[in-house]
Design a protein around this motif. Structure first.
Motif, mmCIF file in Angstrom:
data_model
loop_
_atom_site.group_PDB
_atom_site.id
_atom_site.type_symbol
_atom_site.label_atom_id
_atom_site.label_comp_id
_atom_site.label_asym_id
_atom_site.label_seq_id
_atom_site.Cartn_x
_atom_site.Cartn_y
_atom_site.Cartn_z
ATOM 1 N N LEU A 28 -2.395 29.402 -17.873
ATOM 2 C CA LEU A 28 -1.620 30.420 -18.683
ATOM 3 C C LEU A 28 -1.643 31.711 -18.297
ATOM 4 C CD1 LEU A 28 -1.908 28.773 -22.344
ATOM 5 C CD2 LEU A 28 0.175 28.486 -20.628
ATOM 6 N N GLU A 29 -3.056 32.141 -18.167
ATOM 7 C CA GLU A 29 -3.262 33.644 -17.720
ATOM 8 C C GLU A 29 -2.875 33.695 -16.258
ATOM 9 O OE1 GLU A 29 -6.703 35.552 -19.287
ATOM 10 O OE2 GLU A 29 -7.330 33.683 -20.251
ATOM 11 N N GLU A 30 -3.039 32.943 -15.630
ATOM 12 C CA GLU A 30 -2.717 32.998 -13.998
ATOM 13 C C GLU A 30 -1.420 33.150 -13.882
ATOM 14 O OE1 GLU A 30 -4.679 29.657 -12.268
ATOM 15 O OE2 GLU A 30 -6.742 30.430 -12.515
ATOM 16 N N SER A 31 -0.555 32.502 -14.611
ATOM 17 C CA SER A 31 0.816 32.404 -14.245
ATOM 18 C C SER A 31 1.620 33.775 -14.709
ATOM 19 C CB SER A 31 1.565 31.343 -14.900
ATOM 20 O OG SER A 31 1.317 31.250 -16.326
ATOM 21 N N ALA A 32 0.835 34.398 -15.848
ATOM 22 C CA ALA A 32 1.256 35.424 -16.489
ATOM 23 C C ALA A 32 1.044 36.733 -15.555
ATOM 24 C CB ALA A 32 0.754 35.831 -18.006
ATOM 25 N N ALA A 33 -0.182 36.494 -14.914
ATOM 26 C CA ALA A 33 -0.749 37.415 -13.947
ATOM 27 C C ALA A 33 0.051 37.686 -12.697
ATOM 28 C CB ALA A 33 -2.225 37.391 -13.616
ATOM 29 N N ILE A 34 0.703 36.440 -12.309
ATOM 30 C CA ILE A 34 1.185 36.510 -11.054
ATOM 31 C C ILE A 34 2.802 37.082 -11.381
ATOM 32 C CG2 ILE A 34 2.475 34.797 -9.514
ATOM 33 C CD1 ILE A 34 0.322 32.658 -9.900
ATOM 34 N N ASP A 35 3.174 37.106 -12.416
ATOM 35 C CA ASP A 35 4.424 37.844 -12.912
ATOM 36 C C ASP A 35 4.335 39.154 -12.999
ATOM 37 O OD1 ASP A 35 5.917 35.024 -12.582
ATOM 38 O OD2 ASP A 35 5.443 34.722 -14.933
ATOM 39 N N GLY A 36 2.935 39.547 -12.820
ATOM 40 C CA GLY A 36 2.895 40.923 -13.110
ATOM 41 C C GLY A 36 2.342 41.528 -14.225
ATOM 42 N N ALA A 37 1.896 40.542 -15.438
ATOM 43 C CA ALA A 37 1.601 40.924 -16.681
ATOM 44 C C ALA A 37 0.284 41.618 -16.645
ATOM 45 C CB ALA A 37 1.534 39.878 -17.645
ATOM 46 N N SER A 38 -0.133 42.621 -17.404
ATOM 47 C CA SER A 38 -1.307 43.229 -17.377
ATOM 48 C C SER A 38 -2.464 42.567 -18.396
ATOM 49 C CB SER A 38 -1.329 44.790 -17.892
ATOM 50 O OG SER A 38 -0.752 44.702 -19.190
ATOM 51 N N ARG A 40 -1.790 40.177 -25.949
ATOM 52 C CA ARG A 40 -0.849 40.408 -26.711
ATOM 53 C C ARG A 40 0.168 39.253 -26.886
ATOM 54 N NH1 ARG A 40 3.918 43.204 -26.826
ATOM 55 N NH2 ARG A 40 3.404 44.094 -24.894
ATOM 56 N N LYS A 41 0.641 38.564 -25.986
ATOM 57 C CA LYS A 41 1.617 37.525 -25.948
ATOM 58 C C LYS A 41 1.409 36.013 -25.585
ATOM 59 C CE LYS A 41 5.347 40.892 -24.263
ATOM 60 N NZ LYS A 41 6.523 40.845 -23.502
ATOM 61 N N ILE A 42 0.031 36.011 -24.965
ATOM 62 C CA ILE A 42 -0.347 34.553 -24.900
ATOM 63 C C ILE A 42 -1.723 34.400 -25.689
ATOM 64 C CG2 ILE A 42 -1.279 33.031 -22.944
ATOM 65 C CD1 ILE A 42 0.376 34.454 -21.036
ATOM 66 N N ILE A 43 -2.775 35.375 -25.369
ATOM 67 C CA ILE A 43 -4.144 34.853 -25.930
ATOM 68 C C ILE A 43 -3.934 35.229 -27.590
ATOM 69 C CG2 ILE A 43 -6.401 35.686 -26.092
ATOM 70 C CD1 ILE A 43 -5.500 34.007 -23.605
ATOM 71 N N TRP A 44 -3.486 36.007 -27.987
ATOM 72 C CA TRP A 44 -3.466 36.241 -29.626
ATOM 73 C C TRP A 44 -2.592 35.335 -30.350
ATOM 74 C CZ3 TRP A 44 -6.187 40.010 -32.530
ATOM 75 C CH2 TRP A 44 -5.626 39.966 -33.796
ATOM 76 N N PRO A 45 -1.374 34.864 -29.785
ATOM 77 C CA PRO A 45 -0.770 33.730 -30.611
ATOM 78 C C PRO A 45 -1.438 32.498 -30.512
ATOM 79 C CG PRO A 45 0.574 35.016 -29.142
ATOM 80 C CD PRO A 45 -0.746 35.443 -28.786
ATOM 81 N N LEU A 46 -2.338 32.162 -29.431
ATOM 82 C CA LEU A 46 -2.843 30.822 -29.363
ATOM 83 C C LEU A 46 -4.058 30.701 -30.297
ATOM 84 C CD1 LEU A 46 -2.229 30.111 -25.611
ATOM 85 C CD2 LEU A 46 -0.987 29.138 -27.452
ATOM 86 N N SER A 47 -4.700 31.855 -30.482
ATOM 87 C CA SER A 47 -5.885 32.013 -31.102
ATOM 88 C C SER A 47 -5.834 32.325 -32.429
ATOM 89 C CB SER A 47 -6.608 33.041 -30.490
ATOM 90 O OG SER A 47 -6.928 33.318 -29.135
#
Length: 321
Positions: free
Chosen positions: A191-201, A207-214
């Motif tokens: 999940l993080e890798e795909s977001a990083a490939i799309d240019g997410a910091s 804020r958009k992936i880790i926080w909601p899933l946690s």
């Protein structure tokens, strides 16, 4: 539409399976006895845990004269709510209630935010000095300088007789960071890798992936933090000696308990006290019960709604070390 022969055969097979499944789980006499004893023992345990709250509650809504005499044990008598209404007119209690609410909301919010962000940071292998900072946090769990050095340190930092003394020391909690770190490591790295490939910091990923899933583990540590802030009175007792307006609700309860206990000891020793003091000592019992219920009710109301997050979060957050 008529069912085909194959569908009818499948339905019959399912019914036969259900009947066999029910028969296979038929309880034996030994299992029934065990379940009865199990429910009985845990029922007694639950009763032993809940009866003190019930006892205090019925004494707060019963006739005060009967409460002072100590005759209210199982059934309330002379029902009324004047004790709770009277607390509204006590200025020091209402102010202490506001202080406790404020420290619980602000302290818990900042603690959850810090635990979530720091827990995420220490999962990143590329973080500078990650092992050192993580171990630096963990080692603080095993060493405590003691009460006097702690007070002197707080005094030198200017955190006496100020509301910030309730907030700042509890923002970073190593145990909560461990739980969050372990939980985040269980989230698929794809999940993080795909977001990083799309240019997410990193901040965007958090804020958009880790926080909601946690949310389960964050809700778990939120319960820890809220209960700890709400029940704490030692910091108020030691650090707020010159600021009575910053006393917490638990600290006020402690003062009432000590006052009533001292007056009772004086009466038992044959000391002379005034009628006003005697009346205060007698009514102090009712006040103690009422304030005790007021301090417990908020946690009792919140916990049932957070329990499902608590159970899930504490189990998932404790799988790995």
């Amino acid at each position: 539409m008529a069912k085909t022969a194959q569908e009818r055969a499948d339905i019959k097979a399912e019914k036969r399976y259900e009947k066999m499944h029910k028969r296979s789980f038929h309880l034996k006499p030994g299992d029934i006895i065990f379940n009865v004893l199990n429910y009985f023992v845990f029922g007694l345990f639950a009763l032993a845990c809940t009866f003190p709250f019930y006892y205090i509650f019925i004494n707060t809504i019963s006739d005060n004269d009967l409460v002072i005499k100590g005759v209210i044990n199982f059934i309330p008598r002379g029902l009324h709510l004047s004790n709770y209404m009277a607390l509204i007119n006590v200025s020091d209690l209402s102010n202490a209630f506001i202080v406790s609410i404020g420290r619980t909301l602000i302290g818990t919010t900042l603690m959850v935010a810090a635990s979530g962000f720091v827990g995420y940071l220490v999962t990143k292998q590329e973080m500078w000095g990650r092992r050192f900072w993580y171990r630096f946090l963990i080692i603080t769990m095993y060493f405590n300088a003691g009460l006097i050095p702690w007070f002197l340190n707080m005094q030198m930092l200017g955190l006496t007789n100020t509301f910030l003394a309730y907030i700042i020391p509890g923002i970073v909690v190593p145990y909560n960071i461990i739980l969050v770190k372990t939980y985040i490591e269980s989230i698929p790295a794809e999940l993080e890798e795909s977001a990083a490939i799309d240019g997410a910091s990193y901040m965007t990923i958090f804020r958009k992936i880790i926080w909601p899933l946690s949310k389960p583990i964050l809700a778990t540590i939120a319960i820890f933090g809220a209960v700890g802030h709400w029940n704490s009175f030692t910091d108020s007792l030691i650090l707020m000696q010159s600021a009575p307006t910053l006393y917490t609700l638990q600290h006020r309860l402690y003062i009432y308990l000590n006052t009533a206990s001292n007056l009772k000891a004086l009466m038992e020793s044959g000391g002379q006290i005034s009628d006003a003091a005697l009346k205060s000592a007698m009514s102090g019992k009712v006040i103690k019960y009422t304030i005790s219920m007021v301090t417990v009710i908020p946690i009792l109301c919140i916990y049932p709604f957070m329990q499902r997050y608590f159970e899930k979060g504490i189990m998932l957050g404790a799988v790995k070390g």
